[in-house]
Write an enzyme that holds these catalytic residues in place. Structure first.
Site, PDB file in Angstrom:
ATOM      1  N   HIS A   3       3.605  -4.510   2.284  1.00 57.60           N
ATOM      2  CA  HIS A   3       2.784  -3.920   1.222  1.00 57.60           C
ATOM      3  C   HIS A   3       2.163  -2.603   1.672  1.00 57.60           C
ATOM      4  CE1 HIS A   3       2.439  -7.398  -1.720  1.00 57.60           C
ATOM      5  NE2 HIS A   3       3.144  -7.898  -0.728  1.00 57.60           N
ATOM      6  N   ASP A  98      -2.912  -2.931  -5.257  1.00 51.39           N
ATOM      7  CA  ASP A  98      -1.776  -3.757  -4.853  1.00 51.39           C
ATOM      8  C   ASP A  98      -1.667  -4.970  -5.775  1.00 51.39           C
ATOM      9  OD1 ASP A  98      -0.818  -6.251  -2.956  1.00 51.39           O
ATOM     10  OD2 ASP A  98       0.233  -4.396  -2.484  1.00 51.39           O
TER      11      ASP A  98
END
Length: 396
Positions: A3, A98
């Site tokens: 990520h 995110d």
């Protein structure tokens, strides 16, 4: 890193387009490699303003440091994140969140009248499924937009379905901005670079299963046998623990007769960009898929879990590589034999290194399309410019 890496690349792309970027980084990080990559970004792009998001100690929250770290951030959304965002001067016009934090961070952002966009760090295909997941999936409809690290030639039909309301009515606009190019980070260690420089063009197989995937000891043994039997040169990143933290080894880089075994973090993009590399044996994490696409390197898909099965299917459909049905690799999974591995690797390296490796071949064509997408006038270039314009719009 699955990520963090695309977020750092998105930050560098936005900064390169003269967008004022504030990078909110959770501290402590899960691994030293994350800290190094953040430092490398800030060194390469001094205009990016770093802000530390201090989260509670998380080791006691679970055995997997990634998920424990993630839960600590979610729990801090209102008590710690909101005051941090309120203190920024000048105030940001938008925040990019995110996907793993969406259901906690979007409400906190909206209370501050801050436009919230979600960065989905996997594929458009996976987004089509994830949009129906509880918690973070259901929060997508509350975002101003969704950002994807993909491009039209790779997933054009899926992107059209997402934006046409055929996946989930009410989904906000989905913008493809990939493949996001790695910023100027560190290079390869001298021993790996030196070995690659001595190999013929398009003759080497690169083997890596990412930062969060690990195979069983039995499968690792057979993979080693297969690489030797293939007769090809190889760079093999060996990982035995399915966590983000680095593994410590007495000998981080072992040079063998036919290849190099690495037991530390490597600059994967630098390896894929090397002219000696012909094939990437990959777990098909989305970062790995987009990096291979950008460099036009053929992929032998070996998914181990999570979104990787879906990504492996995308790799085969678009012509970037092959999936022989291999999957899993943990304890209890069917072990793929070394003889079969060696035969497949040998065939794919031969195909990738011969005269057939021209632009008309699938993986090379995908590489050309990827570079065209991010170039001036390309679909992803236009998507990024449009996204920056959206960031500048005032909240209603």
């Amino acid at each position: 890193m699955g990520h963090l890496a695309p977020f750092l690349r998105l930050a560098s792309a936005l900064s390169s387009h003269n967008c004022e970027v504030t990078l909110i980084t959770p501290r402590p990080t899960v691994s030293a490699s994350e800290s190094r990559n953040i430092s490398a970004l800030l060194s390469a792009f001094p205009r990016i303003r770093p802000i530390e998001f201090r989260i509670p100690h998380y080791d006691a929250l679970g055995a997997d440091p990634f998920y424990a770290h993630n839960e600590a951030m979610r729990a801090s959304a209102h008590g710690l994140l909101s005051p941090l965002l309120s203190s920024l001067s000048p105030a940001p016009s938008a925040i990019v969140i995110d996907i793993s934090l969406a259901s906690a961070f979007i409400p906190a952002s909206k209370k501050l009248n801050l436009r919230a966009f979600v960065f989905f760090t996997s594929s458009a295909t996976m987004l089509s499924l994830f949009a129906y997941y509880p918690r973070n999936g259901r929060a997508l409809v509350d975002a101003e937009g969704i950002v994807l690290n993909t491009f039209e030639a790779l997933e054009g039909d899926t992107l059209a379905a997402l934006n046409g309301g055929r996946v989930l009515p009410g989904l906000p606009p989905v913008t493809a901005v990939g493949p996001l190019e790695p910023f100027a980070g560190g290079g390869l260690c001298a021993r790996v670079r030196g070995w690659l420089d001595r190999q013929p063009a398009r003759s080497v197989v690169y083997v890596s299963f990412g930062s969060r995937a690990a195979m069983s000891e039995a499968q690792i043994e057979q993979l080693g046998i297969g690489l030797e039997r293939s007769g090809c040169g190889y760079v093999w990143v060996v990982k035995t623990k399915a966590v983000d933290r680095e593994e410590r080894a007495e000998e981080a880089v072992e040079v063998r007769e036919k290849g190099v075994v690495v037991r530390e973090w490597v600059e994967q993009e630098a390896i894929l960009a090397h002219e000696a590399v012909a094939l990437f044996v990959s777990h098909c994490g989305w970062n790995s898929v987009t990096e291979a696409a950008l460099r036009g390197v053929r992929v032998l898909a070996w998914p181990l879990g999570m979104d990787q099965m879906s990504n492996a299917g995308t790799v085969e459909r678009c012509g970037l590589g092959k999936w022989r049905g291999w999957g899993g690799g943990g304890d209890g999974e069917v072990v793929v034999g070394g003889e079969e591995i060696g035969e497949v690797v040998r065939e794919m390296v031969a195909e990738g290194g011969g005269a057939g490796a021209g632009v008309g071949v699938g993986w090379a064509r995908v590489g050309e399309e990827a570079r065209r997408a991010v170039g001036v006038g390309g679909s992803s270039y236009a998507g990024l410019v449009g996204l920056i314009e959206e960031f500048g719009r005032a909240s209603l």
